[in-house]
Design a protein around this motif. Sequence first.
Motif, short mmCIF file in Angstrom:
data_model
loop_
_atom_site.label_atom_id
_atom_site.label_comp_id
_atom_site.label_asym_id
_atom_site.label_seq_id
_atom_site.Cartn_x
_atom_site.Cartn_y
_atom_site.Cartn_z
N ALA A 7 45.03 -9.73 -0.01
CA ALA A 7 44.10 -10.50 -0.75
C ALA A 7 43.76 -9.70 -2.12
O ALA A 7 43.82 -10.14 -3.34
CB ALA A 7 42.79 -10.78 -0.15
N VAL A 8 43.53 -8.12 -1.97
CA VAL A 8 43.43 -7.55 -3.13
C VAL A 8 44.44 -7.40 -3.81
O VAL A 8 44.76 -7.27 -5.03
CB VAL A 8 42.78 -6.00 -2.81
CG1 VAL A 8 42.76 -5.17 -3.84
CG2 VAL A 8 41.50 -6.13 -2.01
N ALA A 11 44.81 -10.55 -5.93
CA ALA A 11 43.97 -10.48 -7.05
C ALA A 11 44.47 -9.44 -8.39
O ALA A 11 44.44 -10.12 -9.37
CB ALA A 11 42.56 -10.27 -6.45
N ALA A 14 47.42 -10.81 -10.09
CA ALA A 14 47.15 -11.88 -11.04
C ALA A 14 46.66 -11.49 -12.43
O ALA A 14 46.59 -12.52 -13.48
CB ALA A 14 46.18 -12.82 -10.18
N ALA A 64 38.84 -7.67 -10.92
CA ALA A 64 39.53 -8.65 -10.00
C ALA A 64 39.63 -7.78 -8.52
O ALA A 64 39.52 -8.72 -7.26
CB ALA A 64 41.18 -8.52 -10.38
N ALA A 65 39.71 -6.75 -8.12
CA ALA A 65 39.59 -6.20 -7.16
C ALA A 65 38.28 -6.38 -6.28
O ALA A 65 38.00 -6.51 -5.28
CB ALA A 65 39.99 -4.69 -7.03
N VAL A 68 36.94 -9.74 -4.53
CA VAL A 68 37.78 -10.04 -3.42
C VAL A 68 36.61 -9.93 -2.26
O VAL A 68 36.06 -8.72 -2.05
CB VAL A 68 38.69 -9.17 -3.01
CG1 VAL A 68 39.33 -9.64 -1.22
CG2 VAL A 68 39.85 -9.66 -4.02
#
Length: 382
Positions: A7-8, A11, A14, A64-65, A68
């Motif tokens: 997931a990280v 993210a 992206a 972004a990280a 999550v």
Amino acid sequence: MSTIDDAVRAAVGAVTDPELRRPLAELDMVQAVAVREGVADVSIALTIVGCPAAQRIESDVRAAAAAVPGITGVALTVGVMTPQQRAALTERLRGGRPARQMPFGPDSLTRVIAVTSGKGGVGKSTLTANLAVALAARGAAVGVIDADVHGFSIPGLLGLVGPDGLPPQPTRIDDLMLPPVAYGVKAISIGMFLPRDGVAGGGAVAWRGPMLHRTVQQFLTEVYFGDLDVLLLDMPPGTGDVAISVGQLLPHAEVLVVTTPQAAASDVAVRSGLVARQTGQRVIGVVENMAAMTLPDGTVLDLFGAGGGAAVAAALSLDAAPVPLLATVPLSPALRVSGDTGVPVVAGAPADPAAAAIIGLADGILAQGRSLAGRPLPFAPR
């Protein structure tokens, strides 16, 4: 099911590189991701040492990280690509094309429009800059080449000027140059390469034919614009070396002729369209700039007369290929001020009559589309 590491990584991957306008994952800039007790250890590799976008990329990656679910902290390690990684990146950006090969050939889906005029002082550069911003505001991917090497002004018109009065220098990744971006428009100009000698505007250029041709060629082959919908060329006035070079390099380009209403300008403007047509380029329309303006009391001021745009359109029209008058842009104090401040009028004062005319021009150009007759498309039947 994806793990929190995945997931990280998704993210962070992206996050978009602000210069290349592509996700970090696509650029192979995400080196490693590991989550331990809620802390995300993220390692990324910037394209070059001293990357001007480093601070923003780091900030965006951390954000972004941290967004999550389950992440309580972020430990970011920032490195630089190896020469091999950088070479692989530039190869990917070229899309398999050899180095220094022009991506805007006849098979390109990018619409190339040269904005020309017969003489200087008709507002061609101002129109080019504002048209580019208006097109970008409508969702088009737009690039601008300041081909007016001796009279470059696109950086200033787009606000691409630092505190020292000089345009920013493009970032280089090996043999590729990344054009600075303003208002969603990627722009390149010789003013970005002149010696940083403190001269406001970047000094002067005194070059003759071969150097001018090479400069235009380099802008077309060594600047990474990415996938563009429209590439605008701000041409120098007249029918000299640059006009001939662009005709040779881009014989499939379309041409937009700019004039003022007075006969002294419109008679000369016709010549730029005729020369473009001789190289195979297609004249798509005429813009009349500095047309009559309506004063607050309702009176009309036609400082430069009237009818020049229609006269140019009529002179360039052929039975099989009529040339329309696409826009009439009135005299406008707001348009003049926008050129001095670097805030295009279509962005800073879109309700101004001149801005409205240019926005209408952008809509008209997008509605025209581009003929794909005889052009190979980038897919094959299965």
